[in-house]
Design an enzyme around this catalytic site. Structure first.
Site, PDB file in Angstrom:
ATOM      1  N   LYS A 257       1.300  -1.053  -0.268  1.00 53.43           N
ATOM      2  CA  LYS A 257      -0.089  -0.220   0.166  1.00 53.43           C
ATOM      3  C   LYS A 257       0.980   1.525   0.076  1.00 53.43           C
ATOM      4  O   LYS A 257       0.242   2.598  -0.197  1.00 53.43           O
ATOM      5  CB  LYS A 257      -0.625   0.254   0.914  1.00 53.43           C
ATOM      6  CG  LYS A 257      -1.818  -1.283   1.328  1.00 53.43           C
ATOM      7  CD  LYS A 257      -2.786  -1.103   2.507  1.00 53.43           C
ATOM      8  CE  LYS A 257      -4.296  -2.536   2.295  1.00 53.43           C
ATOM      9  NZ  LYS A 257      -4.303  -2.360   3.797  1.00 53.43           N
ATOM     10  N   ARG A 258       2.070   0.985   0.341  1.00 54.67           N
ATOM     11  CA  ARG A 258       3.287   2.018   0.316  1.00 54.67           C
ATOM     12  C   ARG A 258       3.738   2.148  -1.317  1.00 54.67           C
ATOM     13  O   ARG A 258       4.473   3.324  -1.532  1.00 54.67           O
ATOM     14  CB  ARG A 258       4.423   1.865   1.148  1.00 54.67           C
ATOM     15  CG  ARG A 258       3.638   2.119   2.480  1.00 54.67           C
ATOM     16  CD  ARG A 258       4.466   1.548   3.784  1.00 54.67           C
ATOM     17  NE  ARG A 258       5.088   0.564   3.494  1.00 54.67           N
ATOM     18  CZ  ARG A 258       4.553  -0.213   4.596  1.00 54.67           C
ATOM     19  NH1 ARG A 258       4.002  -0.597   5.273  1.00 54.67           N
ATOM     20  NH2 ARG A 258       5.215  -1.407   4.099  1.00 54.67           N
TER      21      ARG A 258
END
Length: 480
Positions: A257-258
């Site tokens: 998600k980063r």
């Protein structure tokens, strides 16, 4: 008589609908529909500190946008199984935790974080690479418990695992999977604040809601033996488990998600103008292979053909280029009415749509229908036509300084002023007339006119731009 198939998608409201979550929901939904079953949407909201406002609503809205409509949810509850939020089911978890203690299957643990850390470090020092709880509290007397309580310690509750027990299950995707309890250790089922842990609550929820199949990501694979041990203690039937492989980026690394190189949330794709049919179709092929040579499927078709045996045991690559290509195919299939509804919000970022008829807006949008990969792209393509400024570089200067350029522009201005309409056929004839009158052809004819009208060397077809902008605006730019 076979039990009715019931599956669930149970996100935490700690964020918005992610690619991985959307795939889990889709595969569960398709499996249920293929087997005339129910798809349940429930909320695992026990991680109170990380819950975000609007997370639950966003998850549900984005699922419905994709066409994945739950049969049951907090908004559409079945009284037999409600409530659908874990924080509304706390009494049930406490009841079952007490039962486990009374049966000798669980116990109170008063160890502090500092003591647990020290135990782990001591195990590391002895060469144990996967330390586990040392069972310090498993046989505490009432006097010892009372002493800890007077110190202000609040106990958590741990599950007492059966020693040396091998736990095996047949995974829908991976086949037979085996674990040993000795590698796990007694784990916490209720935290000291009275909130259940995931692995405890999910078993009770799945049993009480009569979930028959649990299809989820492979990150949950190590949770499965813990949950099976609970089913065994309670004497409940174990559901069928299936663990989907991870989704990786183009470098073969797990999608994080980063990772800012890939859009990862459905809300982002909605805002950019991706069609739900395209997103659904793309996600369908992330770890599942159809039994035929094609890639485009409707949701109804997928319901009929989805077969979990064709799910891959290898990681699935998220290919942004393929998603863009697929979305473009779906955009081009839209009829005029649907395309205008889809594209209008993006046109509104460039022009006041109230000043144009639907026919004019559709003409404007159709100029780029075969170019855009997603709706928001039309903003950058359209904006230069209305926000006019002349680019400056050596090539442009060279074209504008040609001896033929002022002759072409003057002839074009004259013919445009005399034109009865700006329809495409009329404009094509106009350019032929300008070419015949000036003796200029090809790039030397069209490029000076394009530059003076749009300020750019490239873009949409010139005859369409002229019709879009109108005679008055074109003449104003030429004179300027």
């Amino acid at each position: 008589m076979d039990k009715k198939v019931r599956v669930r998608y149970a996100p935490s409201p700690t964020g918005f609908l992610h690619i991985g979550g959307a795939r889990s929901a889709l595969f569960n939904y398709l499996y249920a529909k293929r087997n005339n079953g129910d798809f349940v949407f429930r909320i695992e909201d026990t991680d109170i500190e990380r819950n975000v406002k609007g997370g639950e609503e966003s998850q549900l809205n984005d699922l419905v946008w994709l066409g994945i409509v739950p049969d049951e949810s907090p908004l559409n509850p079945n009284p037999k199984f409600a409530p659908y939020r874990q924080m509304e089911r706390l009494d049930m978890y406490h009841k079952y935790a007490k039962w486990l203690i009374d049966q000798g299957y669980a116990y109170e643990c008063y160890c502090t974080e500092e003591e647990l850390d020290a135990s782990r470090e001591e195990q590391y020092a002895r060469g144990i690479n996967a330390p586990k709880y040392d069972r310090h509290c498993v046989h505490l007397s009432e006097e010892e418990k009372e002493k800890y309580r007077k110190e202000g310690r609040k106990p958590c509750i741990r599950l007492k695992l059966e020693d040396h027990l091998t736990i095996s299950f047949d995974d829908m995707i991976r086949g037979k999977v085996t674990f040993n309890n000795d590698d796990i250790g007694d784990w916490v089922i209720m935290k000291s604040n009275g909130i259940p842990t995931y692995n405890f609550a999910v078993v009770i929820d799945d049993h009480m809601m009569e979930i028959t199949h649990v299809l989820r990501g492979e990150e949950h694979l190590s949770n499965t033996p813990k949950q099976i041990q609970l089913y065994k203690y309670f004497g409940w039937e174990v559901p069928t488990f299936g663990h989907m492989t991870i989704i990786v980026n183009e470098n073969g690394k797990k999608l994080s998600k980063r990772d800012n190189n890939i859009l990862q949330f459905m809300s982002q794709y909605r805002e950019l103008g991706y069609l739900p049919e395209a997103i659904f179709n793309f996600i369908l092929l992330l770890g599942w292979t159809p039994n035929e040579e094609r890639e485009m499927f409707t949701l109804d078709e997928a319901k009929q053909i989805f077969d979990p045996s064709r799910m891959s045991a290898s990681p699935s690559m998220f290919d942004q280029h393929k998603l863009n290509w697929m979305n473009a195919q779906y955009i081009r299939k839209l009829n005029d009415e649907d395309y205008l509804v889809f594209i209008k919000p993006y046109l509104a970022k460039v022009v006041d749509v109230n000043n144009y008829s639907d026919e004019q807006l559709l003409f404007m949008a159709n100029m780029f229908k075969n170019e855009i990969l997603y709706g928001a792209q039309i903003v950058d393509l359209l904006k230069p036509l209305f926000d006019y400024h002349l680019e400056e570089n050596e090539e442009i200067k060279e074209i504008l300084n040609l001896d033929s350029t002022p002759i072409v522009l003057k002839s074009f201005e004259k013919h445009l002023s005399d034109a009865q309409n700006l329809e495409v056929d009329t404009m094509k004839q106009l350019f032929k007339d300008v070419g015949a009158e000036t003796g200029v052809k090809g790039k030397l004819l069209y490029m000076p006119i394009r530059l003076m009208i749009t300020g750019q060397m490239h873009g949409a077809e010139l005859v369409n731009i002229i019709k879009l902008l109108g005679k008055e605006e074109i003449l104003r730019r030429l004179n300027k």
